[in-house]
Structure formats: structure tokens, C-alpha cells
Design a protein around this motif. Structure first.
Motif, PDB file in Angstrom:
ATOM      1  N   SER A 746       0.842  -1.189   0.000  1.00  0.00           N
ATOM      2  CA  SER A 746       0.000   0.000   0.000  1.00  0.00           C
ATOM      3  C   SER A 746       0.884   1.248   0.000  1.00  0.00           C
ATOM      4  O   SER A 746       2.036   1.209   0.466  1.00  0.00           O
ATOM      5  N   ALA A 747       0.315   2.329  -0.486  1.00  0.00           N
ATOM      6  CA  ALA A 747       1.066   3.588  -0.565  1.00  0.00           C
ATOM      7  C   ALA A 747       0.082   4.746  -0.569  1.00  0.00           C
ATOM      8  O   ALA A 747      -1.062   4.610  -1.034  1.00  0.00           O
ATOM      9  N   VAL A 748       0.538   5.872  -0.023  1.00  0.00           N
ATOM     10  CA  VAL A 748      -0.233   7.109  -0.067  1.00  0.00           C
ATOM     11  C   VAL A 748       0.293   7.946  -1.223  1.00  0.00           C
ATOM     12  O   VAL A 748       1.491   8.267  -1.267  1.00  0.00           O
ATOM     13  N   ILE A 749      -0.598   8.269  -2.154  1.00  0.00           N
ATOM     14  CA  ILE A 749      -0.224   8.992  -3.380  1.00  0.00           C
ATOM     15  C   ILE A 749      -0.790  10.410  -3.294  1.00  0.00           C
ATOM     16  O   ILE A 749      -1.937  10.609  -2.877  1.00  0.00           O
ATOM     17  N   ARG A 750      -0.003  11.387  -3.713  1.00  0.00           N
ATOM     18  CA  ARG A 750      -0.444  12.781  -3.724  1.00  0.00           C
ATOM     19  C   ARG A 750      -0.119  13.425  -5.080  1.00  0.00           C
ATOM     20  O   ARG A 750       0.594  12.856  -5.898  1.00  0.00           O
ATOM     21  N   TYR A 751      -0.692  14.612  -5.270  1.00  0.00           N
ATOM     22  CA  TYR A 751      -0.479  15.456  -6.453  1.00  0.00           C
ATOM     23  C   TYR A 751      -1.154  14.918  -7.709  1.00  0.00           C
ATOM     24  O   TYR A 751      -0.957  15.484  -8.785  1.00  0.00           O
ATOM     25  N   MET A 752      -1.922  13.816  -7.617  1.00  0.00           N
ATOM     26  CA  MET A 752      -2.693  13.381  -8.774  1.00  0.00           C
ATOM     27  C   MET A 752      -4.049  14.070  -8.785  1.00  0.00           C
ATOM     28  O   MET A 752      -4.521  14.490  -9.845  1.00  0.00           O
ATOM     29  N   PHE A 753      -4.667  14.200  -7.643  1.00  0.00           N
ATOM     30  CA  PHE A 753      -5.921  14.934  -7.494  1.00  0.00           C
ATOM     31  C   PHE A 753      -5.801  15.883  -6.308  1.00  0.00           C
ATOM     32  O   PHE A 753      -4.882  15.751  -5.478  1.00  0.00           O
ATOM     33  N   PHE A 754      -6.754  16.825  -6.227  1.00  0.00           N
ATOM     34  CA  PHE A 754      -6.679  17.846  -5.191  1.00  0.00           C
ATOM     35  C   PHE A 754      -7.986  17.988  -4.409  1.00  0.00           C
ATOM     36  O   PHE A 754      -8.163  18.963  -3.694  1.00  0.00           O
ATOM     37  N   ASN A 755      -8.915  17.055  -4.595  1.00  0.00           N
ATOM     38  CA  ASN A 755     -10.125  17.044  -3.774  1.00  0.00           C
ATOM     39  C   ASN A 755     -10.661  15.615  -3.740  1.00  0.00           C
ATOM     40  O   ASN A 755     -10.440  14.829  -4.678  1.00  0.00           O
ATOM     41  N   PRO A 756     -11.360  15.238  -2.684  1.00  0.00           N
ATOM     42  CA  PRO A 756     -11.839  13.844  -2.553  1.00  0.00           C
ATOM     43  C   PRO A 756     -12.918  13.481  -3.563  1.00  0.00           C
ATOM     44  O   PRO A 756     -13.085  12.306  -3.876  1.00  0.00           O
ATOM     45  N   GLN A 757     -13.664  14.457  -4.088  1.00  0.00           N
ATOM     46  CA  GLN A 757     -14.699  14.136  -5.078  1.00  0.00           C
ATOM     47  C   GLN A 757     -14.076  13.569  -6.359  1.00  0.00           C
ATOM     48  O   GLN A 757     -14.600  12.630  -6.952  1.00  0.00           O
ATOM     49  N   ASP A 758     -12.936  14.131  -6.796  1.00  0.00           N
ATOM     50  CA  ASP A 758     -12.261  13.589  -7.970  1.00  0.00           C
ATOM     51  C   ASP A 758     -11.737  12.189  -7.721  1.00  0.00           C
ATOM     52  O   ASP A 758     -11.735  11.335  -8.622  1.00  0.00           O
ATOM     53  N   ILE A 759     -11.270  11.933  -6.527  1.00  0.00           N
ATOM     54  CA  ILE A 759     -10.751  10.594  -6.217  1.00  0.00           C
ATOM     55  C   ILE A 759     -11.876   9.567  -6.297  1.00  0.00           C
ATOM     56  O   ILE A 759     -11.700   8.476  -6.864  1.00  0.00           O
ATOM     57  N   GLU A 760     -13.041   9.878  -5.754  1.00  0.00           N
ATOM     58  CA  GLU A 760     -14.166   8.951  -5.835  1.00  0.00           C
ATOM     59  C   GLU A 760     -14.627   8.759  -7.274  1.00  0.00           C
ATOM     60  O   GLU A 760     -15.044   7.671  -7.663  1.00  0.00           O
ATOM     61  N   TYR A 761     -14.553   9.817  -8.093  1.00  0.00           N
ATOM     62  CA  TYR A 761     -15.007   9.729  -9.485  1.00  0.00           C
ATOM     63  C   TYR A 761     -14.102   8.809 -10.309  1.00  0.00           C
ATOM     64  O   TYR A 761     -14.576   8.022 -11.123  1.00  0.00           O
ATOM     65  N   PHE A 762     -12.782   8.881 -10.089  1.00  0.00           N
ATOM     66  CA  PHE A 762     -11.835   8.084 -10.874  1.00  0.00           C
ATOM     67  C   PHE A 762     -11.392   6.810 -10.145  1.00  0.00           C
ATOM     68  O   PHE A 762     -10.418   6.180 -10.542  1.00  0.00           O
ATOM     69  N   LYS A 763     -12.114   6.429  -9.110  1.00  0.00           N
ATOM     70  CA  LYS A 763     -11.739   5.259  -8.339  1.00  0.00           C
ATOM     71  C   LYS A 763     -11.769   3.962  -9.145  1.00  0.00           C
ATOM     72  O   LYS A 763     -10.914   3.091  -8.946  1.00  0.00           O
ATOM     73  N   PRO A 764     -12.704   3.756 -10.079  1.00  0.00           N
ATOM     74  CA  PRO A 764     -12.710   2.477 -10.811  1.00  0.00           C
ATOM     75  C   PRO A 764     -11.564   2.309 -11.812  1.00  0.00           C
ATOM     76  O   PRO A 764     -11.352   1.198 -12.308  1.00  0.00           O
ATOM     77  N   VAL A 765     -10.840   3.370 -12.144  1.00  0.00           N
ATOM     78  CA  VAL A 765      -9.798   3.287 -13.168  1.00  0.00           C
ATOM     79  C   VAL A 765      -8.549   2.649 -12.577  1.00  0.00           C
ATOM     80  O   VAL A 765      -8.145   2.956 -11.447  1.00  0.00           O
ATOM     81  N   GLN A 766      -7.921   1.800 -13.372  1.00  0.00           N
ATOM     82  CA  GLN A 766      -6.717   1.091 -12.922  1.00  0.00           C
ATOM     83  C   GLN A 766      -5.515   2.014 -12.933  1.00  0.00           C
ATOM     84  O   GLN A 766      -5.373   2.880 -13.789  1.00  0.00           O
ATOM     85  N   LEU A 767      -4.624   1.825 -11.977  1.00  0.00           N
ATOM     86  CA  LEU A 767      -3.388   2.602 -11.870  1.00  0.00           C
ATOM     87  C   LEU A 767      -2.216   1.776 -12.373  1.00  0.00           C
ATOM     88  O   LEU A 767      -2.188   0.541 -12.232  1.00  0.00           O
TER      89      LEU A 767
END
Length: 832
Positions: A746-767
Motif C-alpha cells: 500500500s502507498a499514499v499517493i499525492r499530487y494526482m488529485f486535489f479534492n476527494p470528489q475527484d478521487i471517488e469519481y476516478f476510483k474504478p480506473v486502474q493505476l
């Protein structure tokens, strides 16, 4: 007591073989075949002698066919009315003279030299001993002007120098010739051979040129001719006899059959020997009569004719040429008329109905209101002329005059400053005006106090005024804005701005090459809104993508084949079995309908004029694709080519201005998705897609780019590929983030998004990561865009996490015909 022996059955014991009989019973055969009956081959009973006789017979038939084809081609160029053999004379060095080659051929063959041999127009050279005629075509050294000559040539004769090597222009010309299709090469010509210091050096020069020619064109014999004698030099001095060289060349060209090119010989074409324009009812259009010999395939009046630069036209009729016999002129006879039911139409693309999918219909009141608005706009347009602007409201049209008057008044107003006598304008500009000073100091004073002080100081001001007139004077100051306008140089500013844009474009292309598709997430707008049109794909090669989803309106204009391969096979088969039409080698007059009169202004004696017949459906517009690669040298001066930049396309004998988009040249998976490329880079192939005409052959492609001076530079070559409207070109963007904390997988990632709403929106996409790790978003941490992610293996602190999004892109509509404008520089280049 006797010991008990234990015996194991041997595993090596083999059983008896099953019974095999050549004469099985009917029941066993029926059970074995299960009702199937083996088909007997009728040819299996043939003996070896019969098979040998059949092979000999088949070879004999094929040999007769080849001999008949060879005789027909040989007879086509023989006789007084036979077509000329077109020989293109190509200069490869800057110090060679193509007109000297023509002059030497006429002098050595003792044929009268025409007066116009050195103006760049084709010259006819009769070979009386061989009953043939040559059409000598001098070509310029510029690639765009050279290609039309090579396309119609049967033979090519490169001219080289014994003093100066082939320069970059000649090397680029050879690249263009190789890409378009090399005609039959008769050898090479060397000039300035007498400038060699000794016979040994002259022989070495000829051998070196021969090796150079064979290295670039392996199919030629590599013979080097010298058509000019040198005073005082003979065979012992390394100089061949010019008359013998010309005789050998004449025998070579008369006995050689041109091999042709497949893409050109699939079409009928006519090299013009005479053009006549007959005006019709409309003064701008009329009938064009073109005289020439039919070449390539049989000419059919039902097919369309393409004129480079002007498009497609229908044939009115095909007639014979007037012939003079026994002092009488035989009038032309009609050879073929087009069949209205079978003649190809001129429709190139569909006209979509914008209301085709509408569910409602406007009322009569809405239609009347729209007509009234249109009528009002038309009246206003007629009143204002070129100054009319639809975005400007009609009632505010009078503002133009008032604004211009105010601007003129402001431009003419100058500021005056009262200063001591002898003060320069520069010094006076630094003096603070008393009015401004008083305005700043008395901004908060009361009006009553000003009235009281006014009466007391009125008498003193009159005395001070007399003193000021003796010691002070008024000095006019130039407006700072006007000073700037005087010093401003528009040309220098435009040049500097253009250099700034070029440097910015170069930096963007270099960044795209180093970090392809990477993009920073914007802070001022939510990522879910900025990238709403993008989607995520689990697998770029196999994830489903509907090819008919969200298509633009331009897709309603183009044509698509149900099976392009079957259509091509059927058309080629019909072409080979064609019995109607005009035979190859016959001299005819082709009458074309509705040709614009402006075509006559483009006819030049130095440029060949030819007609090309199109195959069925080749005038239709579809999503065309070409497989190309860059041929210009990479470096500082190399142009940056971006998707949708205008380029000039040479597609076989057709010329277009296109705005292509580029995609990777890779074998896609089951979903037919290909990655979009923002720039056309060096060192790798790319697929350029654009709205263009259909082609059934793998026609050669040349792409040019126009520079600042207006000249064309060859940047890419390639071949035409089948039209692919279902090809999905996906533009990829990669949002990148960086590990903040790492704990096992596990890892904490930053600087990809800047609000939690965007994180929930793109959550299904693979990294994915640049090191090859795969993961997914688990949850959002806090309110500043930090997120917890899980990966298949532990990350490193230097790794970069990427999230790929895709959007389908389409090319721009607007492919147009390109007409070559003969410039004086190109004509001067021929006379070097």
C-alpha cells in the motif's frame, strides 16, 4: 521349510498385435466411416507421362501468352502513329545542363534541332532507323516540380557531373523518385568528364558513378554515357567517342520495353499533345478537348477523368483524331459514348440532413420569425457592406463613428507644461504639474474655504502672472503613447513573436517525446469536469469500444464499404476482363464536360498536362489513411509537425491539402483502438488519417510542407492503406502522482488529485507505474487530494504513479485540391 517366492507380473510384457485385414467386411467399413464416403480424385489415375504432358502444355500456353503480350507492347511503340517513348532527363548535380544533353543527342544523330529545345518544354526526337520516337522531357531539380514528370515517364536518364558530387537536392530528388516508383533506367550520363586530370582518373570517375547508380537503382545496368567530345582528347585519354555512345544509347532505348508501375498502369491516362477549349452557355465553363495516346489500361467513357489540381470530370465522348489522306481531311469519328446508366457520377460525399433525427418540428410562427430575422440581417449587410458583423447588434451600429472620433481626438491631444525658459522637453517632462499637485493636496478640503481664499488671492495672482510671462514659457510634451508608437517596429515584433512561438513549439515537441501524454491535473477546475469526455480502459488492446458511438456530423458525409477487400477484387477482375473501351496505344480526342475556363491559365509548356481515369468509387470521400515516415534530416532546422497542421499530399497523380491526425503504426487488438500521437516524430512510422478520396491500389504517398518563402519541402513518404472509418484513434492523457508514504503493497499517493470528489469519481480506473506495477485506488485521505492505493508489489520512492484516460479524436473536415503554381525560382532552377 521351503521359502515362498513372490513373483510380480512383468510390466515389460507386450501383448499380441491386433488382426489387420486389407479385406474388411462391409459392416466394419460402414461402422468405421460412419456413413461418410471418401471422394476419389479423378486425376489420381493419370500416369506420370500424362502429368508431364499436362505440365508441358500449361508451360507452353503461359509462354505463348507472355510472348503475345511482349509483341503487343513492342508493336505499340513502333510505327508512324505509335505513341512516343517518354524519357525524363533528371539532373542530379548543380553544374549539369539537361539542355546540353538534348542538343548533343540531336547533333550526334544528325537530326534538325528544334528552336525551343532550351525553354523547358518536351522535345520529340525521331529514331528513323528504329521506326520509333522519343519524347525528351527535361525536368527541374525541385522535388515538387520533378514528380509530375516522373509519373508519366517510361524511362529515366539521370545526369551526373565528373567534378561535383550529388548534392542534398539531388539526394532528395532520388528519395522522391524511389517513393513514387522508379521508371526503367537506361543508364546515366556524365558531363564535364574532360576536366579530369588524366585518363586513369577519368576511368575511375566513370566506375565510381556506375557504382553509385547501381547502389541506388539496382535494376539498371549501370552504363555511363558521355554524349560530348572534347577537343584534343580521344579514347586513349579516357574520353569515349560521343557518336558511338549516342548510337549505343539509341539501340538500348529502342530495344527496351518499359516495365511501368502497377498503381499507374491500373488506370488509363493520356499525355496531352494538344488542348482546345470550347466555350459553353456559361462563360466560366466549357468543353475541354484533349488529344493524345491512350496508355496504361483501356480507356472507358463511363469512368471519371481526374485533372490534377481541378478534380474529376465526366467524359462527353471519345473520338478519333482528324487524319489527312490523299489531300483530304477525314473528320473525327465517335469511338465511344458514355452510357447514362453505367456512367460514374460526380458525387464525392453525402449531404447530411441536420433534422433527420429531430423529434419535433418548428411551428409556422417560429419559421416566420426566423425568416424576418434573416431578412433584417440581409438588409443590414447590404447597407454596411464589408463592415457588417453579425455578432454586432443593429442598433449599436452608429458607435463606430463616435469611437473613431474620440480616438482621433485623444491621439491629437498633447500635454503642455509651464517651465523656465531654456528648459528642454526632456527636462520639462520631469516637472510635476501644479494642477496635479493641488488636486492631490486639496482632495479633502472644504468648498467654503476655497471661496474665502479666492477673493484674497485674486490681486496677487495678477502680479505673479506678469513675472511668469517673462521667466517662464509653455512647452508641449509628446504623448508617451505616441512615442512608443513611433519607436515600435511591427516587422521586428512579428519576427520576434514568431521565433518565440517556434521555440515554444519545439519545447512542447521535445517534452512530448520525453514524457508522452503526461499532463498535470489542473487546480482551478475539478478533474471530473475537465476530463468528463475521457474514459478509462482496463486493457488498451481488448477493452470494448463501440466504433459507432458519438460520431461527429462529418461521418454522415463519408462513404464506407461493407467489404473493401471484396469490392477491390471485383473491380480489378472487371478491369482485366473489360472488353469495352479504347485500346491502348490509339490516338484519340477526349471531350470533357463542365471544365472551368481558368484551367487554361495554368497550362505551361514546361509542365506536362495529363488526364487520368479513375476506377469506380475512387472519387468518393472516406476516412483515408496513409502509412508514412519522415525523410528529412532531424535537427535544429527540421520543422515541427503537429497533428492537424496543414500539409500538401501527393497521392499518386492526385494533389490535396490535408490536415491529418497521427496515430501509432501498431497492430491493434480486438477493439481496433490505436494511440493518438500529438506530433509526427522522426525515426518511426505513423498512420496519418484524414478525410480524403478512396484508392484501391497501394499508391505512393509524398507529403510536403510549405515554408516561409512559399517553397515546398519534402518531409515524409509512404503508401496508401485501405480506408478505415472504424479505426478508433484514442487520445491518451496520463495523470501522474508521487508516493508520499509506502508501507508494503500500500502507498499514499499525492499530487494526482486535489479534492476527494475527484478521487471517488476516478476510483474504478486502474493505476500503473513507470516501473511496471499495477494497482487501484482504495480510499481518499483528508480533503487535499491524498489517497491510499494498493499495488501488486511494493513501490519504490522514485516511482511515478500514472492514471491513463482516453478520448476518441477525429480529423478536421476540409480536404481541398492543391494546384501547383509555377514560380520563377523553379523555372530558373531548370536553367542552371
Amino acid at each position: 521349510m521351503s521359502s515362498v517366492q513372490h513373483h510380480h507380473r512383468s510390466s515389460q510384457k507386450s501383448g499380441n498385435k491386433s488382426f489387420k485385414s486389407k479385406h474388411s467386411s462391409k459392416g466394419s467399413l460402414k461402422a468405421l466411416n460412419k456413413g461418410k464416403v471418401n471422394r476419389t480424385n479423378p486425376s489420381s489415375h493419370q500416369t506420370a507421362a500424362q502429368k508431364r504432358a499436362d505440365r508441358r502444355n500449361a508451360n507452353k500456353i503461359e509462354q505463348k501468352k507472355k510472348r503475345a503480350d511482349l509483341q503487343s507492347v513492342t508493336r505499340m511503340f513502333a510505327g508512324p502513329n505509335a505513341p512516343h517513348k517518354v524519357v525524363a532527363i533528371v539532373p542530379l548535380c548543380p553544374d549539369v545542363d539537361v539542355f546540353q544533353v538534348i542538343r548533343d543527342l540531336f547533333e550526334m544523330l544528325e537530326v534538325e534541332l528544334p528552336s525551343n529545345y532550351n525553354n523547358g518544354s518536351p522535345v520529340t526526337l525521331p529514331l528513323a532507323n528504329f521506326k520509333q520516337k522519343l519524347l525528351l522531357v527535361p525536368t527541374p531539380r525541385t522535388v515538387p516540380a520533378l514528380i509530375p514528370h516522373i509519373q508519366i515517364a517510361d524511362f529515366m536518364l539521370p545526369v551526373m557531373s565528373a567534378v561535383i558530387e550529388v548534392d542534398s537536392v539531388g539526394d532528395l530528388a532520388m528519395k522522391g523518385i524511389k517513393s513514387i516508383g522508379v521508371p526503367t533506367i537506361l543508364g546515366g550520363i556524365v558531363q564535364n568528364l574532360e576536366k579530369g586530370p588524366d585518363p586513369k582518373t577519368r576511368d575511375a570517375i566513370r566506375k565510381s558513378l556506375q557504382s553509385f547508380l547501381v547502389a541506388h537503382f539496382p535494376t539498371c545496368d549501370g552504363r555511363i554515357y558521355s554524349f560530348r567530345d572534347a577537343d584534343g582528347l580521344g579514347i586513349k585519354d579516357g574520353m569515349p567517342n560521343a557518336r558511338n555512345e549516342v548510337s549505343a544509347f539509341a539501340r538500348n532505348v529502342s530495344g527496351t520495353i518499359p516495365k511501368g508501375t502497377v498503381w499507374r498502369d491500373r488506370h488509363s491516362y493520356v499525355i496531352s499533345e494538344g488542348v482546345e477549349f470550347v466555350e459553353g452557355e456559361d462563360a466560366e465553363f466549357g468543353t475541354l478537348k484533349v488529344t493524345g495516346h491512350v496508355r496504361g489500361e483501356r480507356l472507358n467513357a463511363n469512368r471519371l477523368i481526374h485533372i490534377p489540381g481541378f478534380g474529376e470530370f465526366q467524359i462527353q465522348k471519345i473520338t478519333t483524331c482528324p487524319v489527312e489522306r490523299n489531300g483530304e481531311i477525314i473528320e473525327p469519328a465517335v469511338l465511344q459514348l458514355p452510357d447514362p446508366e453505367q456512367q460514374d457520377n460526380l458525387i464525392a460525399f453525402n449531404t447530411p440532413d441536420p433534422l433527420d433525427a429531430e423529434q419535433t418540428w418548428p411551428t409556422e410562427e417560429e419559421l416566420a420569425e426566423a425568416d424576418a430575422r434573416v431578412a433584417a440581417l440581409e438588409r443590414r449587410r447590404a447597407e454596411m457592406g464589408d463592415d457588417f458583423d453579425e455578432s454586432m447588434e443593429v442598433e449599436n451600429g452608429h458607435m463606430d463613428g463616435s469611437l473613431s472620433s474620440v480616438a482621433a481626438h485623444a491621439a491629437g491631444k498633447k500635454k503642455t507644461v509651464r517651465a523656465p525658459k531654456g528648459t528642454s522637453a526632456y527636462q520639462a517632462a520631469w516637472i510635476v504639474d501644479e494642477e496635479d499637485e493641488d488636486a492631490e493636496s486639496d482632495e479633502g478640503s472644504d468648498d467654503d474655504e476655497e471661496m474665502k481664499d479666492g477673493d484674497a488671492s485674486e490681486h496677487a495672482s495678477d502680479e505673479e502672472k506678469e513675472v511668469d510671462d517673462e521667466e517662464y514659457e509653455d512647452i508641449e510634451l509628446e504623448d508617451k503613447k505616441n512615442d512608443f508608437d513611433v519607436d515600435f517596429n511591427a516587422a521586428d515584433d512579428a519576427r520576434q513573436y514568431k521565433a518565440y512561438l517556434e521555440s515554444k513549439k519545439l519545447a512542447a515537441a521535445d517534452e512530448d517525446l520525453k514524457f508522452p501524454d503526461e499532463m498535470d491535473t489542473p487546480r482551478e477546475i475539478a478533474a471530473r469536469l475537465r476530463f468528463a469526455k475521457y474514459r478509462g480502459l482496463k486493457s488498451f488492446r481488448t477493452s470494448p469500444w463501440d466504433a459507432y458511438e458519438n460520431l461527429p456530423i462529418d461521418y454522415a458525409k463519408i462513404f464506407q464499404f461493407e467489404s473493401f477487400k471484396k469490392t477491390k477484387t471485383r473491380i480489378i477482375k472487371d478491369l482485366e476482363e473489360l472488353e469495352d473501351g479504347i485500346d491502348v496505344g490509339r490516338r484519340v480526342i477526349v471531350w470533357l464536360d463542365a471544365v472551368p475556363k481558368r484551367l487554361l491559365a495554368t497550362l505551361k509548356p514546361t509542365r506536362p498536362f495529363s488526364l487520368f481515369s479513375l476506377l469506380p468509387h475512387e472519387n468518393k470521400i472516406s476516412l483515408s489513411s496513409v502509412n508514412i515516415h519522415r525523410v528529412d534530416e532531424p535537427g535544429v532546422g527540421s520543422p515541427i509537425i503537429k497533428s492537424k497542421d496543414p500539409l500538401i499530399l501527393f497521392l499518386g497523380f492526385r494533389r490535396y491539402v490535408i490536415r491529418p491526425i497521427y496515430s501509432s503504426d501498431s497492430r491493434s487488438g480486438s477493439n481496433n483502438v490505436h494511440r493518438f500521437e500529438r506530433y509526427f516524430h522522426h525515426g518511426r512510422n505513423a498512420i496519418a488519417s484524414f478525410y480524403g478520396p478512396i484508392g484501391f491500389e497501394s499508391e505512393p504517398v509524398m507529403i510536403f510542407r510549405e515554408d516561409e518563402e512559399g517553397s515546398l519541402n519534402l518531409v515524409a513518404t509512404g503508401t496508401l492503406t485501405p480506408p478505415t472509418p472504424n479505426r478508433i484513434i484514442a487520445k491518451r492523457i496520463m495523470l501522474t502522482g508521487h508516493p508520499f508514504k509506502i508501507h508494503k503493497r500500500s502507498a499514499v499517493i499525492r499530487y494526482m488529485f486535489f479534492n476527494p470528489q475527484d478521487i471517488e469519481y476516478f476510483k474504478p480506473v486502474q493505476l500503473t507505474t513507470k516501473a511496471g506495477r499495477i494497482g487501484h485506488i482504495k480510499e481518499s485521505l483528508g480533503t487535499h487530494g491524498y489517497m491510499k492505493c494498493m499495488f501488486d508489489e511494493q513501490l519504490t520512492a522514485s516511482d511515478t504513479v500514472c492514471l491513463s484516460l482516453y478520448k476518441r479524436v477525429f480529423p478536421k473536415w476540409g480536404t481541398t485540391e492543391w494546384l501547383e503554381e509555377v514560380q520563377e525560382e523553379q523555372q530558373d532552377a531548370m536553367e542552371v
